[in-house]
Design a protein around this motif. Sequence first.
Motif, PDB file in Angstrom:
ATOM      1  N   ALA A  94       0.832  -1.176  -0.093  1.00 21.34           N
ATOM      2  CA  ALA A  94      -0.018   0.047   0.031  1.00 21.34           C
ATOM      3  C   ALA A  94       0.945   1.289  -0.066  1.00 21.34           C
ATOM      4  N   ALA A  95       2.035   1.346   0.356  1.00 23.43           N
ATOM      5  CA  ALA A  95       2.912   2.302   0.495  1.00 23.43           C
ATOM      6  C   ALA A  95       3.257   2.954  -0.802  1.00 23.43           C
ATOM      7  N   TYR A  96       2.910   2.178  -2.118  1.00 20.19           N
ATOM      8  CA  TYR A  96       3.153   2.624  -3.514  1.00 20.19           C
ATOM      9  C   TYR A  96       2.149   3.313  -4.022  1.00 20.19           C
ATOM     10  N   TYR A  97       1.129   3.527  -3.230  1.00 17.58           N
ATOM     11  CA  TYR A  97       0.014   4.234  -3.588  1.00 17.58           C
ATOM     12  C   TYR A  97      -0.220   5.752  -2.867  1.00 17.58           C
ATOM     13  N   PRO A  98      -0.647   6.579  -3.453  1.00 15.94           N
ATOM     14  CA  PRO A  98      -0.742   7.870  -3.077  1.00 15.94           C
ATOM     15  C   PRO A  98      -1.636   8.109  -1.782  1.00 15.94           C
ATOM     16  N   SER A  99      -1.726   9.068  -0.917  1.00 10.87           N
ATOM     17  CA  SER A  99      -2.756   9.437   0.183  1.00 10.87           C
ATOM     18  C   SER A  99      -3.230  10.845   0.086  1.00 10.87           C
ATOM     19  N   LEU A 100      -4.320  11.027   0.147  1.00  9.59           N
ATOM     20  CA  LEU A 100      -5.025  12.114   0.109  1.00  9.59           C
ATOM     21  C   LEU A 100      -5.466  12.814   1.563  1.00  9.59           C
ATOM     22  N   THR A 101      -5.061  13.695   2.017  1.00 13.77           N
ATOM     23  CA  THR A 101      -5.077  14.306   3.349  1.00 13.77           C
ATOM     24  C   THR A 101      -5.686  15.850   3.075  1.00 13.77           C
ATOM     25  N   PHE A 102      -6.403  15.914   4.393  1.00  7.15           N
ATOM     26  CA  PHE A 102      -7.069  17.273   4.674  1.00  7.15           C
ATOM     27  C   PHE A 102      -6.700  17.807   5.995  1.00  7.15           C
ATOM     28  N   ASP A 103      -5.975  19.125   6.107  1.00  6.07           N
ATOM     29  CA  ASP A 103      -5.709  19.717   7.198  1.00  6.07           C
ATOM     30  C   ASP A 103      -6.579  21.179   7.109  1.00  6.07           C
ATOM     31  N   GLY A 104      -7.119  21.264   8.505  1.00  2.00           N
ATOM     32  CA  GLY A 104      -8.023  22.543   8.523  1.00  2.00           C
ATOM     33  C   GLY A 104      -7.780  23.229   9.945  1.00  2.00           C
ATOM     34  N   SER A 105      -7.706  24.499   9.974  1.00  3.12           N
ATOM     35  CA  SER A 105      -7.747  24.989  11.328  1.00  3.12           C
ATOM     36  C   SER A 105      -8.687  26.280  11.545  1.00  3.12           C
ATOM     37  N   LYS A 106      -9.223  26.431  12.649  1.00 10.62           N
ATOM     38  CA  LYS A 106     -10.013  27.765  12.947  1.00 10.62           C
ATOM     39  C   LYS A 106      -9.465  28.103  14.352  1.00 10.62           C
ATOM     40  N   GLY A 107      -9.213  29.703  14.545  1.00  9.52           N
ATOM     41  CA  GLY A 107      -8.709  30.191  15.700  1.00  9.52           C
ATOM     42  C   GLY A 107      -8.990  31.422  15.946  1.00  9.52           C
ATOM     43  N   TRP A 108      -8.601  31.871  17.036  1.00  8.40           N
ATOM     44  CA  TRP A 108      -8.762  33.283  17.341  1.00  8.40           C
ATOM     45  C   TRP A 108      -7.530  33.987  17.802  1.00  8.40           C
ATOM     46  N   ILE A 109      -7.080  35.338  17.359  1.00  5.09           N
ATOM     47  CA  ILE A 109      -5.952  35.825  17.829  1.00  5.09           C
ATOM     48  C   ILE A 109      -6.015  37.266  18.235  1.00  5.09           C
ATOM     49  N   ARG A 110      -5.382  37.565  19.067  1.00  3.51           N
ATOM     50  CA  ARG A 110      -5.129  39.011  19.637  1.00  3.51           C
ATOM     51  C   ARG A 110      -3.733  39.243  19.847  1.00  3.51           C
ATOM     52  N   GLY A 111      -3.572  40.584  19.462  1.00  2.57           N
ATOM     53  CA  GLY A 111      -1.949  41.026  19.485  1.00  2.57           C
ATOM     54  C   GLY A 111      -1.999  42.291  19.934  1.00  2.57           C
ATOM     55  N   PHE A 112      -0.837  42.799  20.560  1.00  3.73           N
ATOM     56  CA  PHE A 112      -0.373  43.916  20.996  1.00  3.73           C
ATOM     57  C   PHE A 112       1.068  43.977  20.607  1.00  3.73           C
ATOM     58  N   GLY A 113       1.292  45.477  19.793  1.00  9.20           N
ATOM     59  CA  GLY A 113       2.770  45.798  19.498  1.00  9.20           C
ATOM     60  C   GLY A 113       2.851  47.263  19.372  1.00  9.20           C
ATOM     61  N   GLU A 114       4.207  47.454  19.835  1.00  8.08           N
ATOM     62  CA  GLU A 114       4.584  48.938  19.614  1.00  8.08           C
ATOM     63  C   GLU A 114       6.150  49.105  19.210  1.00  8.08           C
ATOM     64  N   GLN A 115       6.312  50.259  18.623  1.00  5.76           N
ATOM     65  CA  GLN A 115       7.690  50.675  18.279  1.00  5.76           C
ATOM     66  C   GLN A 115       7.930  51.860  19.092  1.00  5.76           C
ATOM     67  N   TYR A 116       9.340  51.840  19.027  1.00  9.05           N
ATOM     68  CA  TYR A 116      10.260  52.747  20.041  1.00  9.05           C
ATOM     69  C   TYR A 116       9.399  54.165  19.567  1.00  9.05           C
ATOM     70  N   ASP A 117       9.174  55.034  20.493  1.00 11.84           N
ATOM     71  CA  ASP A 117       8.782  56.404  20.337  1.00 11.84           C
ATOM     72  C   ASP A 117       7.420  56.564  19.575  1.00 11.84           C
TER      73      ASP A 117
END
Length: 492
Positions: A323-346
Amino acid sequence: MRSRHQAKQTPTLVVVSRLFALGMAMTSLLSVGAWGQRAPTTPNVPWLPDHHSLERHTTAVATHEAPIDEEHVYSLGELIDIAESNSPTTQAAWNRAKMTAASVGIAKSELYPTIIAAVSGTTYLNPQLFGPTFVLQDWAIFDTEIHLAYTLVDFGARRTEISAAQARLVAANLSFNNEHLILIRQVSQAYFSLLRARGLREAAEVSLNDARTTETAAQERRKNGLATVPEVLEAKAATAKAAYDLQSAIGAEQVEIGNLARVITANPVKPLKVEPLDQLRIPDKLDQSVEDAINTAFKDRPDLQADQARVRAAQAEVKHAHAAYYPSLTFDGSKGWIRGFGEQYDSPGTYAKTFTYGATLALKWTVFDGFRRENSISNAKAEEKVATEEVRDRQDEITNQVWNDYANAATALEQRQAAAALLSASSESYSAALESYKDGVRNFLDVLAAEDALAQARAIDVIARTQVLQTFTDLDFRTGDLLTNHPKGKNP
Protein backbone atom coordinates in the motif's frame (compact mmCIF):
# COMPACT_ATOMS: atom_id res chain seq x y z
CA MET A 1 17.92 58.73 32.50
CA ARG A 2 16.63 55.34 31.27
CA SER A 3 14.12 55.22 28.47
CA ARG A 4 10.71 53.55 28.81
CA HIS A 5 11.87 50.51 26.82
CA GLN A 6 15.02 50.21 28.93
CA ALA A 7 12.88 50.21 32.06
CA LYS A 8 10.68 47.47 30.62
CA GLN A 9 13.68 45.46 29.47
CA THR A 10 15.37 45.27 32.90
CA PRO A 11 12.67 43.18 34.69
CA THR A 12 12.51 40.88 31.70
CA LEU A 13 16.25 40.22 31.84
CA VAL A 14 16.02 39.63 35.59
CA VAL A 15 13.21 37.07 35.14
CA VAL A 16 15.06 35.29 32.34
CA SER A 17 18.26 35.18 34.39
CA ARG A 18 16.46 33.75 37.40
CA LEU A 19 14.71 31.11 35.33
CA PHE A 20 18.01 30.12 33.73
CA ALA A 21 19.67 29.82 37.15
CA LEU A 22 16.75 27.71 38.47
CA GLY A 23 16.99 25.41 35.47
CA MET A 24 20.72 24.94 35.97
CA ALA A 25 20.20 24.13 39.64
CA MET A 26 17.50 21.55 38.89
CA THR A 27 19.66 19.98 36.21
CA SER A 28 22.52 19.65 38.68
CA LEU A 29 20.30 18.02 41.30
CA LEU A 30 18.81 15.55 38.85
CA SER A 31 22.16 14.60 37.41
CA VAL A 32 23.77 13.78 40.76
CA GLY A 33 22.20 10.33 40.81
CA ALA A 34 23.16 9.67 37.21
CA TRP A 35 26.74 10.80 37.79
CA GLY A 36 26.92 8.48 40.81
CA GLN A 37 26.19 5.39 38.68
CA ARG A 38 29.20 3.49 37.43
CA ALA A 39 29.84 0.12 35.88
CA PRO A 40 31.84 -2.40 37.95
CA THR A 41 35.44 -1.25 38.18
CA THR A 42 36.90 -4.69 37.35
CA PRO A 43 35.57 -7.97 35.89
CA ASN A 44 37.17 -9.97 38.72
CA VAL A 45 34.80 -9.22 41.60
CA PRO A 46 31.01 -8.75 41.86
CA TRP A 47 29.51 -5.30 41.91
CA LEU A 48 28.64 -4.23 45.44
CA PRO A 49 25.76 -1.73 45.34
CA ASP A 50 25.25 0.70 48.14
CA HIS A 51 21.98 0.71 50.04
CA HIS A 52 20.98 4.12 48.68
CA SER A 53 21.36 3.00 45.05
CA LEU A 54 19.19 -0.06 45.64
CA GLU A 55 16.46 2.02 47.24
CA ARG A 56 16.64 4.64 44.50
CA HIS A 57 16.78 2.40 41.43
CA THR A 58 14.94 -0.79 42.38
CA THR A 59 11.32 -1.45 43.24
CA ALA A 60 10.28 -3.97 45.85
CA VAL A 61 7.44 -6.16 44.58
CA ALA A 62 5.18 -7.61 47.23
CA THR A 63 5.10 -11.40 47.39
CA HIS A 64 1.87 -13.13 46.50
CA GLU A 65 0.61 -16.25 48.23
CA ALA A 66 -2.55 -18.15 47.36
CA PRO A 67 -4.78 -18.67 50.42
CA ILE A 68 -5.07 -22.34 51.45
CA ASP A 69 -7.58 -23.89 53.84
CA GLU A 70 -5.47 -26.20 55.99
CA GLU A 71 -8.45 -28.41 56.86
CA HIS A 72 -9.90 -28.75 53.36
CA VAL A 73 -9.04 -31.74 51.18
CA TYR A 74 -8.44 -30.32 47.70
CA SER A 75 -9.37 -32.09 44.50
CA LEU A 76 -7.33 -31.69 41.33
CA GLY A 77 -9.98 -29.36 39.89
CA GLU A 78 -9.80 -27.10 42.93
CA LEU A 79 -6.01 -27.00 42.72
CA ILE A 80 -6.30 -25.96 39.07
CA ASP A 81 -8.75 -23.22 40.07
CA ILE A 82 -6.25 -21.86 42.61
CA ALA A 83 -3.41 -21.94 40.10
CA GLU A 84 -5.40 -20.21 37.34
CA SER A 85 -6.50 -17.48 39.75
CA ASN A 86 -3.03 -16.78 41.12
CA SER A 87 -0.42 -17.82 38.56
CA PRO A 88 1.94 -15.00 37.49
CA THR A 89 2.39 -16.66 34.07
CA THR A 90 -1.30 -16.45 33.17
CA GLN A 91 -1.52 -12.93 34.57
CA ALA A 92 1.45 -11.88 32.43
CA ALA A 93 -0.03 -13.56 29.33
CA TRP A 94 -3.34 -11.80 30.01
CA ASN A 95 -1.64 -8.41 30.18
CA ARG A 96 0.30 -9.14 27.00
CA ALA A 97 -3.02 -9.82 25.30
CA LYS A 98 -4.35 -6.52 26.67
CA MET A 99 -1.28 -4.75 25.28
CA THR A 100 -1.94 -6.27 21.87
CA ALA A 101 -5.61 -5.27 22.11
CA ALA A 102 -4.48 -1.71 22.77
CA SER A 103 -2.32 -1.88 19.64
CA VAL A 104 -5.45 -2.73 17.65
CA GLY A 105 -7.06 0.40 19.04
CA ILE A 106 -3.99 2.40 18.09
CA ALA A 107 -4.18 1.08 14.53
CA LYS A 108 -7.91 1.88 14.33
CA SER A 109 -7.28 5.42 15.54
CA GLU A 110 -5.79 6.17 12.10
CA LEU A 111 -9.32 5.90 10.66
CA TYR A 112 -10.43 8.95 12.64
CA PRO A 113 -9.43 12.58 12.30
CA THR A 114 -6.96 14.15 14.68
CA ILE A 115 -8.24 17.23 16.52
CA ILE A 116 -5.77 19.40 18.40
CA ALA A 117 -6.59 22.42 20.54
CA ALA A 118 -3.65 24.78 20.93
CA VAL A 119 -3.16 27.91 22.98
CA SER A 120 0.03 29.92 22.77
CA GLY A 121 1.32 33.20 24.03
CA THR A 122 4.36 34.91 22.55
CA THR A 123 6.21 38.05 23.48
CA TYR A 124 9.48 39.34 22.10
CA LEU A 125 11.49 42.52 21.76
CA ASN A 126 13.78 42.88 18.77
CA PRO A 127 15.26 45.58 16.58
CA GLN A 128 14.07 45.96 13.00
CA LEU A 129 16.01 47.83 10.32
CA PHE A 130 13.65 50.59 9.22
CA GLY A 131 15.25 53.03 6.80
CA PRO A 132 18.68 54.10 7.97
CA THR A 133 18.15 53.10 11.64
CA PHE A 134 17.15 50.17 13.83
CA VAL A 135 13.78 50.50 15.49
CA LEU A 136 12.82 48.48 18.56
CA GLN A 137 9.56 46.60 18.23
CA ASP A 138 7.73 45.04 21.17
CA TRP A 139 5.20 42.31 20.30
CA ALA A 140 2.75 40.31 22.41
CA ILE A 141 0.46 37.75 20.70
CA PHE A 142 -2.11 35.40 22.20
CA ASP A 143 -3.36 32.67 19.85
CA THR A 144 -6.01 29.93 20.24
CA GLU A 145 -6.65 27.36 17.53
CA ILE A 146 -8.50 24.13 16.77
CA HIS A 147 -6.64 22.03 14.22
CA LEU A 148 -8.12 19.06 12.35
CA ALA A 149 -6.09 16.57 10.29
CA TYR A 150 -7.67 13.65 8.45
CA THR A 151 -6.49 11.15 5.89
CA LEU A 152 -9.26 10.81 3.33
CA VAL A 153 -7.83 8.10 1.06
CA ASP A 154 -4.79 5.84 1.47
CA PHE A 155 -5.77 2.85 -0.69
CA GLY A 156 -5.98 0.34 2.16
CA ALA A 157 -2.84 1.20 4.12
CA ARG A 158 -4.73 1.70 7.36
CA ARG A 159 -7.05 -1.25 6.83
CA THR A 160 -4.20 -3.68 6.28
CA GLU A 161 -2.42 -2.43 9.37
CA ILE A 162 -5.61 -2.97 11.38
CA SER A 163 -5.96 -6.48 9.95
CA ALA A 164 -2.39 -7.28 10.98
CA ALA A 165 -2.99 -5.92 14.48
CA GLN A 166 -6.21 -7.91 14.82
CA ALA A 167 -4.45 -11.11 13.75
CA ARG A 168 -1.71 -10.43 16.31
CA LEU A 169 -4.42 -9.97 18.94
CA VAL A 170 -5.89 -13.36 18.06
CA ALA A 171 -2.41 -14.84 18.38
CA ALA A 172 -1.94 -13.18 21.78
CA ASN A 173 -5.31 -14.47 22.99
CA LEU A 174 -4.44 -17.98 21.83
CA SER A 175 -1.05 -17.71 23.54
CA PHE A 176 -2.96 -16.76 26.68
CA ASN A 177 -5.01 -19.95 26.29
CA ASN A 178 -1.83 -21.93 25.78
CA GLU A 179 -0.46 -20.58 29.06
CA HIS A 180 -3.59 -21.91 30.76
CA LEU A 181 -3.12 -25.26 29.02
CA ILE A 182 0.49 -25.44 30.20
CA LEU A 183 -0.52 -24.43 33.73
CA ILE A 184 -3.25 -27.09 33.91
CA ARG A 185 -0.75 -29.73 32.87
CA GLN A 186 1.82 -28.49 35.39
CA VAL A 187 -0.71 -28.63 38.22
CA SER A 188 -1.93 -32.07 37.13
CA GLN A 189 1.58 -33.50 36.86
CA ALA A 190 2.64 -31.99 40.18
CA TYR A 191 -0.50 -33.44 41.78
CA PHE A 192 0.12 -36.90 40.31
CA SER A 193 3.79 -36.73 41.32
CA LEU A 194 2.71 -35.96 44.87
CA LEU A 195 0.28 -38.88 44.80
CA ARG A 196 3.07 -41.12 43.55
CA ALA A 197 5.43 -39.97 46.28
CA ARG A 198 2.69 -40.31 48.89
CA GLY A 199 1.79 -43.78 47.63
CA LEU A 200 5.43 -44.82 47.72
CA ARG A 201 5.70 -43.49 51.27
CA GLU A 202 2.60 -45.46 52.31
CA ALA A 203 4.00 -48.55 50.59
CA ALA A 204 7.28 -48.04 52.44
CA GLU A 205 5.38 -47.87 55.73
CA VAL A 206 3.67 -51.18 54.96
CA SER A 207 6.97 -52.70 53.90
CA LEU A 208 8.54 -51.57 57.19
CA ASN A 209 5.68 -53.20 59.06
CA ASP A 210 6.26 -56.42 57.07
CA ALA A 211 9.96 -56.29 57.91
CA ARG A 212 9.16 -55.93 61.60
CA THR A 213 6.74 -58.84 61.37
CA THR A 214 9.44 -60.96 59.74
CA GLU A 215 11.96 -59.88 62.38
CA THR A 216 9.52 -60.84 65.14
CA ALA A 217 9.00 -64.25 63.56
CA ALA A 218 12.76 -64.79 63.37
CA GLN A 219 13.19 -63.82 67.03
CA GLU A 220 10.37 -66.16 68.08
CA ARG A 221 12.00 -69.04 66.22
CA ARG A 222 15.34 -68.12 67.79
CA LYS A 223 13.80 -68.33 71.26
CA ASN A 224 12.49 -71.77 70.40
CA GLY A 225 15.89 -72.83 69.08
CA LEU A 226 14.67 -73.13 65.52
CA ALA A 227 16.49 -70.12 64.03
CA THR A 228 20.11 -69.09 64.00
CA VAL A 229 21.68 -65.80 65.07
CA PRO A 230 22.52 -64.86 61.47
CA GLU A 231 18.82 -65.16 60.59
CA VAL A 232 17.87 -62.72 63.35
CA LEU A 233 20.63 -60.34 62.27
CA GLU A 234 19.50 -60.52 58.67
CA ALA A 235 15.94 -59.76 59.79
CA LYS A 236 17.18 -56.72 61.74
CA ALA A 237 19.17 -55.57 58.71
CA ALA A 238 16.06 -55.92 56.52
CA THR A 239 14.07 -53.84 59.04
CA ALA A 240 16.75 -51.15 59.09
CA LYS A 241 16.78 -51.05 55.31
CA ALA A 242 12.99 -50.71 55.24
CA ALA A 243 13.24 -47.84 57.75
CA TYR A 244 15.87 -46.18 55.55
CA ASP A 245 13.66 -46.55 52.47
CA LEU A 246 10.75 -45.05 54.41
CA GLN A 247 12.76 -41.94 55.32
CA SER A 248 13.78 -41.53 51.67
CA ALA A 249 10.12 -41.79 50.66
CA ILE A 250 9.12 -39.21 53.28
CA GLY A 251 11.75 -36.80 51.97
CA ALA A 252 10.61 -37.32 48.38
CA GLU A 253 7.02 -36.63 49.42
CA GLN A 254 8.04 -33.35 51.06
CA VAL A 255 9.80 -32.30 47.86
CA GLU A 256 6.67 -33.00 45.81
CA ILE A 257 4.56 -31.02 48.28
CA GLY A 258 6.85 -28.07 47.62
CA ASN A 259 6.60 -28.56 43.86
CA LEU A 260 2.80 -28.59 43.96
CA ALA A 261 2.74 -25.53 46.23
CA ARG A 262 5.04 -23.74 43.79
CA VAL A 263 2.73 -24.41 40.85
CA ILE A 264 -0.38 -23.14 42.65
CA THR A 265 1.59 -20.24 44.24
CA ALA A 266 0.95 -21.50 47.78
CA ASN A 267 3.27 -21.61 50.76
CA PRO A 268 4.74 -25.12 51.18
CA VAL A 269 5.18 -24.53 54.92
CA LYS A 270 1.41 -24.63 55.43
CA PRO A 271 -0.30 -28.05 55.37
CA LEU A 272 -1.84 -28.97 52.02
CA LYS A 273 -4.32 -31.84 51.94
CA VAL A 274 -5.22 -33.43 48.61
CA GLU A 275 -7.43 -36.29 47.52
CA PRO A 276 -5.57 -39.62 47.77
CA LEU A 277 -4.78 -41.87 44.86
CA ASP A 278 -7.31 -44.52 45.89
CA GLN A 279 -10.18 -42.05 45.32
CA LEU A 280 -9.26 -41.36 41.70
CA ARG A 281 -10.64 -43.24 38.74
CA ILE A 282 -7.84 -44.83 36.76
CA PRO A 283 -8.60 -44.98 33.00
CA ASP A 284 -8.64 -48.52 31.62
CA LYS A 285 -8.61 -47.82 27.87
CA LEU A 286 -7.91 -45.22 25.18
CA ASP A 287 -11.10 -43.80 23.67
CA GLN A 288 -9.58 -42.64 20.36
CA SER A 289 -7.11 -43.79 17.75
CA VAL A 290 -3.73 -42.14 17.28
CA GLU A 291 -4.91 -40.69 13.95
CA ASP A 292 -7.89 -39.06 15.67
CA ALA A 293 -5.62 -37.71 18.40
CA ILE A 294 -3.30 -36.09 15.84
CA ASN A 295 -6.24 -34.55 13.97
CA THR A 296 -7.64 -33.22 17.24
CA ALA A 297 -4.29 -31.63 18.06
CA PHE A 298 -4.15 -29.93 14.65
CA LYS A 299 -7.61 -28.52 15.30
CA ASP A 300 -7.46 -27.59 18.99
CA ARG A 301 -3.86 -26.85 19.96
CA PRO A 302 -3.76 -23.13 20.90
CA ASP A 303 -0.04 -22.79 20.16
CA LEU A 304 -0.59 -24.04 16.60
CA GLN A 305 -3.59 -21.74 16.22
CA ALA A 306 -1.47 -18.83 17.46
CA ASP A 307 1.19 -19.63 14.86
CA GLN A 308 -1.49 -19.69 12.16
CA ALA A 309 -2.74 -16.29 13.32
CA ARG A 310 0.80 -14.96 13.02
CA VAL A 311 0.82 -16.14 9.40
CA ARG A 312 -2.34 -14.12 8.82
CA ALA A 313 -0.70 -11.09 10.44
CA ALA A 314 2.37 -11.50 8.22
CA GLN A 315 0.16 -11.69 5.13
CA ALA A 316 -1.55 -8.46 6.17
CA GLU A 317 1.85 -6.82 6.64
CA VAL A 318 2.74 -7.76 3.06
CA LYS A 319 -0.40 -5.99 1.82
CA HIS A 320 0.40 -3.03 4.05
CA ALA A 321 3.88 -2.81 2.53
CA HIS A 322 2.39 -2.82 -0.98
CA ALA A 323 0.00 0.00 0.00
CA ALA A 324 2.99 2.34 0.38
CA TYR A 325 3.19 2.52 -3.43
CA TYR A 326 -0.15 4.33 -3.61
CA PRO A 327 -0.79 8.02 -2.91
CA SER A 328 -2.63 9.43 0.07
CA LEU A 329 -5.12 12.27 0.16
CA THR A 330 -5.19 14.31 3.34
CA PHE A 331 -7.09 17.28 4.67
CA ASP A 332 -5.75 19.81 7.19
CA GLY A 333 -7.92 22.57 8.54
CA SER A 334 -7.78 25.00 11.42
CA LYS A 335 -9.87 27.73 12.94
CA GLY A 336 -8.78 30.04 15.71
CA TRP A 337 -8.80 33.41 17.31
CA ILE A 338 -5.83 35.71 17.71
CA ARG A 339 -5.25 38.91 19.60
CA GLY A 340 -2.04 40.90 19.56
CA PHE A 341 -0.41 44.03 20.89
CA GLY A 342 2.65 45.77 19.48
CA GLU A 343 4.50 49.04 19.60
CA GLN A 344 7.60 50.64 18.16
CA TYR A 345 10.01 52.84 20.00
CA ASP A 346 8.70 56.41 20.37
CA SER A 347 5.40 55.38 18.74
CA PRO A 348 2.03 54.58 20.27
CA GLY A 349 1.07 50.92 20.69
CA THR A 350 -1.63 49.21 18.67
CA TYR A 351 -3.99 46.33 19.45
CA ALA A 352 -5.88 43.96 17.14
CA LYS A 353 -7.93 40.77 17.30
CA THR A 354 -9.49 38.57 14.64
CA PHE A 355 -10.66 35.08 13.77
CA THR A 356 -8.34 32.94 11.68
CA TYR A 357 -8.83 29.85 9.57
CA GLY A 358 -6.95 27.68 7.12
CA ALA A 359 -7.67 24.65 4.94
CA THR A 360 -5.35 22.40 2.96
CA LEU A 361 -6.16 19.45 0.71
CA ALA A 362 -2.97 17.56 -0.15
CA LEU A 363 -2.27 14.64 -2.46
CA LYS A 364 0.99 12.95 -1.50
CA TRP A 365 2.66 10.34 -3.67
CA THR A 366 6.14 9.12 -2.94
CA VAL A 367 7.99 8.75 -6.23
CA PHE A 368 11.33 7.51 -4.94
CA ASP A 369 12.46 6.64 -1.42
CA GLY A 370 15.79 4.91 -1.92
CA PHE A 371 14.12 1.49 -2.45
CA ARG A 372 12.66 1.61 1.05
CA ARG A 373 9.31 0.23 -0.11
CA GLU A 374 10.88 -2.57 -2.11
CA ASN A 375 12.93 -3.65 0.88
CA SER A 376 9.89 -3.37 3.17
CA ILE A 377 7.97 -5.72 0.87
CA SER A 378 10.88 -8.16 0.77
CA ASN A 379 11.10 -8.05 4.56
CA ALA A 380 7.35 -8.63 4.96
CA LYS A 381 7.37 -11.56 2.51
CA ALA A 382 10.31 -13.12 4.33
CA GLU A 383 8.47 -12.78 7.64
CA GLU A 384 5.42 -14.44 6.07
CA LYS A 385 7.57 -17.38 4.92
CA VAL A 386 9.17 -17.65 8.34
CA ALA A 387 5.73 -17.74 9.99
CA THR A 388 4.52 -20.35 7.50
CA GLU A 389 7.53 -22.60 8.07
CA GLU A 390 7.07 -22.27 11.83
CA VAL A 391 3.52 -23.60 11.43
CA ARG A 392 4.82 -26.57 9.45
CA ASP A 393 7.51 -27.21 12.03
CA ARG A 394 4.88 -27.03 14.78
CA GLN A 395 2.73 -29.54 12.91
CA ASP A 396 5.65 -31.98 12.67
CA GLU A 397 6.42 -31.45 16.33
CA ILE A 398 2.78 -32.04 17.32
CA THR A 399 2.61 -35.24 15.28
CA ASN A 400 5.69 -36.59 17.02
CA GLN A 401 4.48 -35.52 20.47
CA VAL A 402 1.03 -37.06 20.08
CA TRP A 403 2.50 -40.28 18.66
CA ASN A 404 4.94 -40.65 21.56
CA ASP A 405 2.41 -39.80 24.26
CA TYR A 406 -0.18 -42.10 22.72
CA ALA A 407 2.36 -44.94 22.81
CA ASN A 408 3.25 -44.04 26.41
CA ALA A 409 -0.42 -44.09 27.43
CA ALA A 410 -1.00 -47.47 25.75
CA THR A 411 2.11 -48.85 27.45
CA ALA A 412 1.02 -47.48 30.82
CA LEU A 413 -2.32 -49.28 30.52
CA GLU A 414 -0.58 -52.60 29.90
CA GLN A 415 1.88 -51.96 32.71
CA ARG A 416 -0.99 -51.15 35.06
CA GLN A 417 -2.55 -54.55 34.47
CA ALA A 418 0.78 -56.31 34.89
CA ALA A 419 1.53 -54.34 38.09
CA ALA A 420 -1.82 -55.32 39.61
CA ALA A 421 -1.16 -58.99 38.86
CA LEU A 422 2.39 -58.68 40.22
CA LEU A 423 1.17 -57.13 43.47
CA SER A 424 -1.42 -59.83 43.98
CA ALA A 425 1.05 -62.63 43.32
CA SER A 426 3.79 -61.06 45.45
CA SER A 427 1.41 -60.58 48.37
CA GLU A 428 0.32 -64.19 48.25
CA SER A 429 3.93 -65.35 47.87
CA TYR A 430 5.09 -63.37 50.90
CA SER A 431 2.21 -64.59 53.07
CA ALA A 432 2.87 -68.19 52.05
CA ALA A 433 6.63 -67.87 52.60
CA LEU A 434 6.17 -66.31 56.04
CA GLU A 435 3.70 -68.97 57.19
CA SER A 436 5.90 -71.73 55.80
CA TYR A 437 8.89 -70.23 57.63
CA LYS A 438 6.96 -70.16 60.88
CA ASP A 439 6.09 -73.82 60.31
CA GLY A 440 9.73 -74.63 59.56
CA VAL A 441 9.11 -75.59 55.94
CA ARG A 442 10.87 -72.64 54.24
CA ASN A 443 14.19 -71.02 55.09
CA PHE A 444 14.65 -67.41 56.11
CA LEU A 445 16.25 -66.33 52.86
CA ASP A 446 13.05 -67.29 51.05
CA VAL A 447 11.07 -65.02 53.37
CA LEU A 448 13.44 -62.09 52.82
CA ALA A 449 13.28 -62.54 49.05
CA ALA A 450 9.49 -62.65 49.12
CA GLU A 451 9.39 -59.62 51.40
CA ASP A 452 11.67 -57.64 49.09
CA ALA A 453 9.65 -58.69 46.04
CA LEU A 454 6.43 -57.57 47.72
CA ALA A 455 7.93 -54.17 48.58
CA GLN A 456 8.97 -53.70 44.98
CA ALA A 457 5.54 -54.83 43.77
CA ARG A 458 3.83 -52.24 45.97
CA ALA A 459 6.06 -49.50 44.57
CA ILE A 460 5.52 -50.70 41.00
CA ASP A 461 1.73 -50.70 41.55
CA VAL A 462 1.78 -47.11 42.80
CA ILE A 463 4.00 -46.01 39.94
CA ALA A 464 1.87 -47.83 37.39
CA ARG A 465 -1.37 -46.23 38.59
CA THR A 466 0.04 -42.71 38.62
CA GLN A 467 1.79 -43.38 35.31
CA VAL A 468 -1.59 -44.02 33.67
CA LEU A 469 -2.89 -40.72 35.02
CA GLN A 470 0.21 -38.83 33.94
CA THR A 471 0.39 -40.30 30.44
CA PHE A 472 -3.30 -39.67 29.81
CA THR A 473 -2.85 -36.09 31.00
CA ASP A 474 0.15 -35.71 28.70
CA LEU A 475 -1.88 -37.02 25.76
CA ASP A 476 -4.74 -34.61 26.51
CA PHE A 477 -2.18 -31.82 26.76
CA ARG A 478 -0.66 -32.68 23.39
CA THR A 479 -4.08 -32.78 21.70
CA GLY A 480 -5.32 -29.62 23.43
CA ASP A 481 -8.27 -31.45 25.02
CA LEU A 482 -6.89 -30.76 28.48
CA LEU A 483 -7.90 -27.10 28.14
CA THR A 484 -11.62 -27.94 28.11
CA ASN A 485 -11.72 -31.44 29.62
CA HIS A 486 -9.55 -30.94 32.68
CA PRO A 487 -11.00 -31.75 36.12
CA LYS A 488 -13.23 -28.92 37.24
CA GLY A 489 -13.28 -27.32 40.66
CA LYS A 490 -15.60 -24.49 41.63
CA ASN A 491 -15.05 -22.68 38.33
CA PRO A 492 -17.08 -24.12 35.41
